[in-house]
Design an enzyme around this catalytic site. Structure first.
Site, PDB file in Angstrom:
ATOM      1  N   CYS A 132       0.889  -1.492  -0.093  1.00 35.88           N
ATOM      2  CA  CYS A 132      -0.134   0.033  -0.235  1.00 35.88           C
ATOM      3  C   CYS A 132       1.051   1.072  -0.427  1.00 35.88           C
ATOM      4  O   CYS A 132       0.578   2.200  -0.498  1.00 35.88           O
ATOM      5  CB  CYS A 132      -0.905  -0.069   1.645  1.00 35.88           C
ATOM      6  SG  CYS A 132      -0.239  -0.211   2.626  1.00 35.88           S
ATOM      7  N   GLU A 182       5.786  -1.801  12.040  1.00 38.36           N
ATOM      8  CA  GLU A 182       4.406  -2.756  11.780  1.00 38.36           C
ATOM      9  C   GLU A 182       4.923  -4.016  11.201  1.00 38.36           C
ATOM     10  O   GLU A 182       6.035  -4.570  10.666  1.00 38.36           O
ATOM     11  CB  GLU A 182       3.936  -1.753  10.220  1.00 38.36           C
ATOM     12  CG  GLU A 182       4.375  -1.343   9.556  1.00 38.36           C
ATOM     13  CD  GLU A 182       3.960  -2.533   8.426  1.00 38.36           C
ATOM     14  OE1 GLU A 182       3.243  -3.023   8.487  1.00 38.36           O
ATOM     15  OE2 GLU A 182       4.149  -2.149   6.639  1.00 38.36           O
ATOM     16  N   THR A 202     -11.266  -8.891   2.560  1.00 44.71           N
ATOM     17  CA  THR A 202     -11.731  -9.965   3.581  1.00 44.71           C
ATOM     18  C   THR A 202      -9.812 -10.149   3.245  1.00 44.71           C
ATOM     19  O   THR A 202      -9.948 -11.447   3.900  1.00 44.71           O
ATOM     20  CB  THR A 202     -12.670 -10.852   3.219  1.00 44.71           C
ATOM     21  OG1 THR A 202     -12.040 -11.425   1.709  1.00 44.71           O
ATOM     22  CG2 THR A 202     -13.821 -11.164   3.643  1.00 44.71           C
TER      23      THR A 202
END
Length: 412
Positions: free
Chosen positions: A47, A116, A192
């Site tokens: 991302c 992260e 999901t």
């Protein structure tokens, strides 16, 4: 030679990264099939990051320049003007710098939210995809596998993961002051994927109980059963029930047409490319948080002691082991040749003697292998190789060792 082109949240606009991530899937296959000097390619697209890791022939005249152009050309047809934007912003790395960078990326030290956890899984999946596509190589396999090992070691020793950092948790931190009681707030997840599971964990840690999930690909029921949430079949109706909507999907874009009313709600877009049309943020009652906004609020957290030092040491160790591999191969081949000569003189029924000689050969190989790695780490590998030649008449063939892959860094 290892080579990497990296475009990330530090040097490239989020919009460009979003569009690149949508067309990056075939980049590795194109690089390997269209360029003879590219031995292997692994593409990592997340991302907030696009990176192409290559193993290229060495020596290659102007290798870094040629490899960079190959990556940009592979993106060119599909990415258009965004490939030109990457030409201006992306950073190129070669050799040992690639190893250090990948280890830091996998460990979360280069992430928008430092430390992260999701990135290590994304790095592993990038390697698995390269295997599926048939684009990986010996060196890439070794460096990606060791990056995973370094990540585990760093998290265990430096405690970077103690706070369980992620983009989802950062987003929930930002909206926390707007929520009086998470237990009464209806939340909807759109998607999901792996981020959805992380998001559910973050929501439950805050006490959220009313959680629904929608999937444009029909996976909501199975996902909901696995994680104990409520499946939703109609997106607009599900949004009408929710006060917080969190999107983490690559299959669907929420548009103004999906928003059924003007009720106050927070929409959190964790996707790249965007999961939510920017126009949604202009609707009355909607507060839209996207990755660009999250990036501006991602203050660097305190890391556990020595996180960067641990990753740096792991990268240096791997580099030293790679450098020592040709010498280790030469020593083992020398010992193996001597072993074969002795075994050929034994009678057929001398099984115990054969076993003893093979054990002795292993013992004799171990100490020089350790010394070779230590010499490489200390910058004394050339002296070690000269000593092998002087004492044992062992000549180190760097090309043969690399081609054969006989002494990987993981070998004892």
């Amino acid at each position: 030679m290892l080579f990497c082109v990296t475009a990330n949240h530090r040097n490239t606009d989020f919009e460009v990264l979003g569009r690149i991530s949508a067309v990056a899937e075939s980049t590795g296959r194109a690089l390997v099939s269209e360029h003879d000097f590219v031995r292997g390619a692994v593409v990592l697209s997340t991302c907030n990051r696009f990176e192409a890791y290559l193993e290229v022939d060495e020596p290659l005249t102007g290798g870094a320049v040629v490899a960079r152009e190959a990556v940009l050309e592979a993106l060119g047809d599909a990415a258009g003007d965004d490939a030109h934007a990457l030409r201006e912003s992306a950073v190129s790395l070669c050799g040992d710098d690639v190893v250090r960078h990948l280890f830091a990326v996998s460990s979360g030290l280069e992430s928008m939210v430092v430390g992260e956890e999701e990135i290590s899984g994304q790095v592993q999946r990038a390697l698995v995809q390269a295997r599926t596509d048939g684009t990986t190589s010996t060196q890439l396999e070794q460096v990606f596998q060791r990056a995973t090992h370094a990540t585990r070691e760093m998290r265990a020793k430096a405690d970077v993961g103690a706070g369980r950092r992620s983009l989802a948790r950062l987003a929930l931190d930002l909206v926390d002051t707007r929520v009086t009681d998470w237990g009464t707030v209806p939340v909807l997840l759109v998607g999901t994927g792996s981020y959805a599971a992380t998001t559910i964990a973050a929501l439950r840690a805050r006490g959220a109980r009313d959680i629904g999930v929608y999937s444009a690909t029909g996976r909501a029921a199975r996902f909901a059963a696995r994680y104990g949430v409520r499946p939703e079949a109609d997106l607009s109706r599900a949004i009408a029930h929710a006060e917080i909507v969190i999107t983490c999907t690559a299959r669907y874009v929420v548009t103004p047409d999906d928003i059924p009313d003007t009720a106050r709600r927070i929409v959190i877009d964790l996707g790249l490319p965007r999961n939510v049309s920017p126009e949604v943020g202009d609707l009355p009652g909607v507060e839209l948080l996207d990755l660009e906004l999250l990036g501006r609020h991602a203050a660097l957290p305190e890391l556990g002691p020595g996180a960067h030092e641990l990753v740096g040491t792991a990268a240096a160790t791997f580099t030293a082991e790679r450098a020592a591999a040709p010498a280790i191969v030469a020593v083992r081949r020398h010992i193996q040749d001597a072993l074969d000569d002795e075994l050929s003189r034994l009678p057929e029924d001398a099984d115990r003697a054969r076993a003893a000689l093979r054990h002795l050969a292993g013992v004799l190989s171990h100490r020089p292998s350790v010394r070779a790695r230590e010499a490489a780490a200390a910058g004394e590998l050339e002296e070690f190789e000269r000593a092998l030649d002087l004492v044992f008449g062992i000549s180190v063939d760097h090309g043969a060792a690399e081609a054969g892959g006989a002494a990987s860094p993981a070998a004892g």
